[in-house]
Design a protein around this motif. Structure first.
Motif, PDB file in Angstrom:
ATOM      1  N   ILE A 184      32.192 -15.609  25.701  1.00 37.70           N
ATOM      2  CA  ILE A 184      30.457 -14.763  25.205  1.00 37.70           C
ATOM      3  C   ILE A 184      30.694 -13.776  26.390  1.00 37.70           C
ATOM      4  N   ARG A 232      31.174  -9.278  25.422  1.00 33.05           N
ATOM      5  CA  ARG A 232      29.437  -8.877  26.406  1.00 33.05           C
ATOM      6  C   ARG A 232      30.862  -7.468  26.309  1.00 33.05           C
ATOM      7  N   ASN A 291      21.397 -13.471  21.554  1.00 35.31           N
ATOM      8  CA  ASN A 291      22.031 -14.065  23.430  1.00 35.31           C
ATOM      9  C   ASN A 291      21.131 -13.309  24.308  1.00 35.31           C
ATOM     10  N   TRP A 327      29.685 -16.726  15.166  1.00 35.80           N
ATOM     11  CA  TRP A 327      28.495 -17.166  16.254  1.00 35.80           C
ATOM     12  C   TRP A 327      28.005 -18.552  15.173  1.00 35.80           C
TER      13      TRP A 327
END
Length: 419
Positions: free
Chosen positions: A100, A104, A185, A419
């Protein structure tokens, strides 16, 4: 796909002039094959070359030697849309690896590139044009050069005026997937900002529904499906005869220029069906339009460079005739003809269109995705317990949000769970 991966990897090591293109192709091939770490490595190599070329742009583009040399013998420097896509797909690689934080970082980079694109074309390109005009100003004034450029734009590139939606070079797929990522998120505010950006460009129903949902979240769970289809636009060469009013007379010069060539679709439409829902996919991005919009911003630079280069070569040819005789003039003429070639290089790995759909998850339902009535992918939704459980292939949890990515080709499809 395996052959494309192996070939692009080999060419990336040997063809340094076009290494950026080979690295992009290698990164995309690896992503499709499921080699996510190798894909990241290839995209990293492409990104390093892109950033290096961009940093050198302002200095090198005004050099006399650079103007005289054919662009095709120089390293490919890339377009902004390509650099944004590479960070976008790198973010997918990290999502598929379950990283993750890595995703990002790449979403941030992709969106930052989009912000800086406007500044690059307003400042760096304008500066490079001024430098080139200075080189040719003794023979053709900057005002005359600008008039020639505008005339060519109006006559031969008027078809590029239809893509106003992408004039700021914002790729709404990047904004939208980034928005979903952040909203899901635990950064709902940032996510909604990106989804608003996508909605402002596309006005799609799906992005509008997402804005309403994330503004007032409920316990409902959704599955988002991104479909990429077709082959992106390319370029081809064409030549025009241009009268250049120089101090010692008007010269008829032949300019080799790149021309925008439409991409092609594999499928014309997509739809999704469940026992309770039936809807068409919405076109989220017309990638050809995004490419065309950036190409139009590049054109004043490309045209000014072509005109300036032609002026300088005409000057060299005249000097050669006067001082070096027939052979000298012949050599300079041959050089001018050999170097009069348009740079029509660009990546060929990206889609022509990106589609989006969202369905409300319902347990024990079968979902079918079709293109023009023909099924291309089916999956089922199942209630999953809190603890980890092994799901059957093409089965997803109905009690969690899902994001699916489908790359649609002419005879096959590749499905990834982001996801």
């Amino acid at each position: 796909m395996q052959d494309a991966y192996a070939f692009s990897k080999k060419r990336g090591k040997k063809d340094h002039k076009n290494a950026l293109l080979w690295h992009l192709d290698n990164g995309m091939s690896a992503l499709m094959l499921g080699h996510y770490k190798q894909s990241i490595q290839a995209f990293n190599a492409a990104e390093a070359r892109f950033d290096r070329h961009r940093n050198l742009f302002g200095k090198s583009m005004g050099d006399l030697g650079a103007i005289l040399i054919n662009d095709n013998v120089k390293s490919y420097t890339g377009s902004v849309y390509e650099s944004v896509f590479l960070n976008y797909y790198k973010a997918m690689d990290y999502l598929l690896l379950g990283d993750i934080n890595g995703a990002r970082v790449e979403f941030n980079r992709a969106n930052d590139r989009q912000r800086r694109a406007k500044e690059f074309y307003h400042k760096e390109i304008k500066k490079a044009i001024s430098k080139m005009q200075e080189k040719g100003s003794s023979k053709l004034s900057a005002q005359d050069s600008a008039a020639q450029v505008n005339a060519i734009l109006a006559q031969d590139y008027s078809n590029l005026d239809h893509f106003q939606a992408y004039s700021d070079l914002i790729n709404p797929a990047v904004s939208y997937l980034s928005g979903l990522f952040y909203a899901l998120n635990n950064d709902r505010s940032k996510g909604m900002d990106y989804i608003k950006e996508a909605y402002g460009i596309t006005h799609s129903i799906t992005t509008g529904e997402d804005l309403l949902f994330f503004a007032n979240p409920t316990k409902e769970k959704f599955t988002w499906i991104f479909i990429e289809d077709g082959k992106q636009a390319t370029k081809q060469e064409f030549k025009i005869d241009l009268p250049l009013p120089l101090p010692n007379g008007v010269y008829d010069a032949s300019l080799a220029l790149p021309q925008f060539l439409d991409g092609s679709d594999f499928h014309n439409s997509f739809s999704i069906t469940t026992p309770r829902q039936n809807k068409d996919f919405e076109e989220l991005v017309y990638v050809d339009g995004l490419i065309a919009s950036e190409f139009k911003k590049q054109l004043p630079y490309i045209l000014t460079r072509a005109i300036t280069s032609t002026i300088l070569k005409l000057g060299i040819e005249a000097l050669s005739n006067n001082y070096l005789g027939v052979m000298g003039g012949l050599v300079s003429s041959l050089f001018a003809m050999a170097s009069a070639s348009a740079d029509i290089r660009n990546s060929v790995t990206f889609p022509r269109k990106i589609y989006i759909a969202r369905i409300l998850n319902t347990p024990n339902e079968q979902v079918s995705i079709q293109s023009e009535g023909q099924p291309i992918y089916s999956f089922s939704l199942q209630q999953c317990p809190a603890h980890n459980m092994l799901l059957l292939p093409d089965t997803y949890c109905s009690n969690k949000h899902n994001i699916l990515y489908i790359r649609s080709f002419e005879y096959t499809n590749i499905v990834k769970v982001l996801w």
